[in-house]
Design a protein around this motif. Structure first.
Motif, short mmCIF file in Angstrom:
data_model
loop_
_atom_site.label_atom_id
_atom_site.label_comp_id
_atom_site.label_asym_id
_atom_site.label_seq_id
_atom_site.Cartn_x
_atom_site.Cartn_y
_atom_site.Cartn_z
N GLY A 11 0.83 -1.20 0.00
CA GLY A 11 0.00 0.00 0.00
C GLY A 11 0.86 1.24 0.00
O GLY A 11 2.05 1.20 0.31
N LYS A 12 0.23 2.33 -0.35
CA LYS A 12 0.94 3.60 -0.43
C LYS A 12 1.29 4.12 0.96
O LYS A 12 0.78 3.63 1.97
CB LYS A 12 0.08 4.61 -1.19
N VAL A 15 -1.17 4.53 4.43
CA VAL A 15 -2.45 3.81 4.40
C VAL A 15 -2.71 3.00 5.67
O VAL A 15 -3.80 2.51 5.87
CB VAL A 15 -2.63 2.90 3.16
N HIS A 134 -5.83 -0.18 0.91
CA HIS A 134 -6.27 1.06 0.27
C HIS A 134 -6.84 1.99 1.33
O HIS A 134 -7.37 1.54 2.34
CB HIS A 134 -7.39 0.79 -0.74
N ASP A 135 -6.74 3.27 1.09
CA ASP A 135 -7.48 4.23 1.89
C ASP A 135 -8.08 5.25 0.92
O ASP A 135 -8.10 5.02 -0.28
CB ASP A 135 -6.64 4.87 3.00
N TYR A 158 -9.81 -2.27 2.45
CA TYR A 158 -10.04 -0.83 2.49
C TYR A 158 -9.99 -0.36 3.94
O TYR A 158 -10.80 -0.78 4.75
CB TYR A 158 -11.37 -0.48 1.82
N ASN A 159 -9.00 0.47 4.22
CA ASN A 159 -8.78 0.96 5.58
C ASN A 159 -9.45 2.32 5.75
O ASN A 159 -9.01 3.32 5.17
CB ASN A 159 -7.28 1.07 5.86
N LYS A 161 -9.52 3.65 8.59
CA LYS A 161 -8.77 4.19 9.72
C LYS A 161 -9.68 4.44 10.93
O LYS A 161 -9.66 5.50 11.54
CB LYS A 161 -8.01 5.45 9.31
#
Length: 185
Positions: A11-12, A15, A134-135, A158-159, A161
């Motif tokens: 992930g980037k 994230v 991913h976020d 898919y995070n 957060k």
């Protein structure tokens, strides 16, 4: 002897890969990182450089160099030139560290920072499942960040957060762990 379960998180920047790892560490997982290999080399070469810094300190200019002040991240990125000589040098270091962990009976490992093409090739060659994190943040992208968009993961997560994301990630890891355990009985 049970086959180890090794998972790679992709992930980037920002994230939540390390945060999500911490949420499942109590299941017995140990963390490995490609970037830690470079940080370890830098710490050996520059004993005044810590292995890691809090998020806000990584970009704070604090070390004198012949070209002025540098941040820890700038030191790491400057030393990353070793991958131009041999792009797999950090991959091999991580592989040695992983094999040592396995030899000492560590069976649950998460690599928290799959981000480069040579890392991706090695992970795929070794049959390590990839969870793409991913976020929903917009961020400036460099070549590494752009490459991440091309990676095909085995799982997409898919995070958001929040606590529910932590719970959902724990459930995903538990499912992977259960599947692995049922295959390796």
């Amino acid at each position: 002897m049970k086959k180890p379960l090794i998972i790679a998180l992709c992930g980037k920047k920002g994230v939540g890969k390390d945060t999500l790892f911490k949420a499942v560490a109590d299941l017995g997982f140990q963390r490995l990182s490609f970037s830690d290999q470079l940080k370890d080399i830098c710490s050996d070469v520059f004993p005044w450089l810590a292995l890691d810094y809090p998020q806000g300190e990584k970009d704070r200019k604090q070390f004198n160099s012949k070209n002025g002040l540098m941040s820890p991240r700038e030191v790491w990125m400057t030393m990353n030139v070793i991958t131009e000589i041999d792009e797999d040098v950090l991959v091999r270091r991580l592989e040695r560290q992983m094999n040592n962990m396995i030899a000492h009976d560590q069976r649950l490992i998460i690599i928290t920072d799959l981000r480069k093409e040579e890392e991706y090739r090695w992970v795929r060659k070794n049959g390590i499942p990839i969870i793409r994190i991913h976020d929903f943040s917009d961020r400036n992208e460099d070549a590494v960040e752009a490459f991440l968009d091309t990676i095909v993961g085995d799982f997409d997560f898919y995070n958001y957060k929040n606590e529910q994301s932590i719970t959902n990630f724990q459930q995903l890891i538990q499912e992977i762990l259960n599947d692995h355990s049922s295959i390796n009985r």
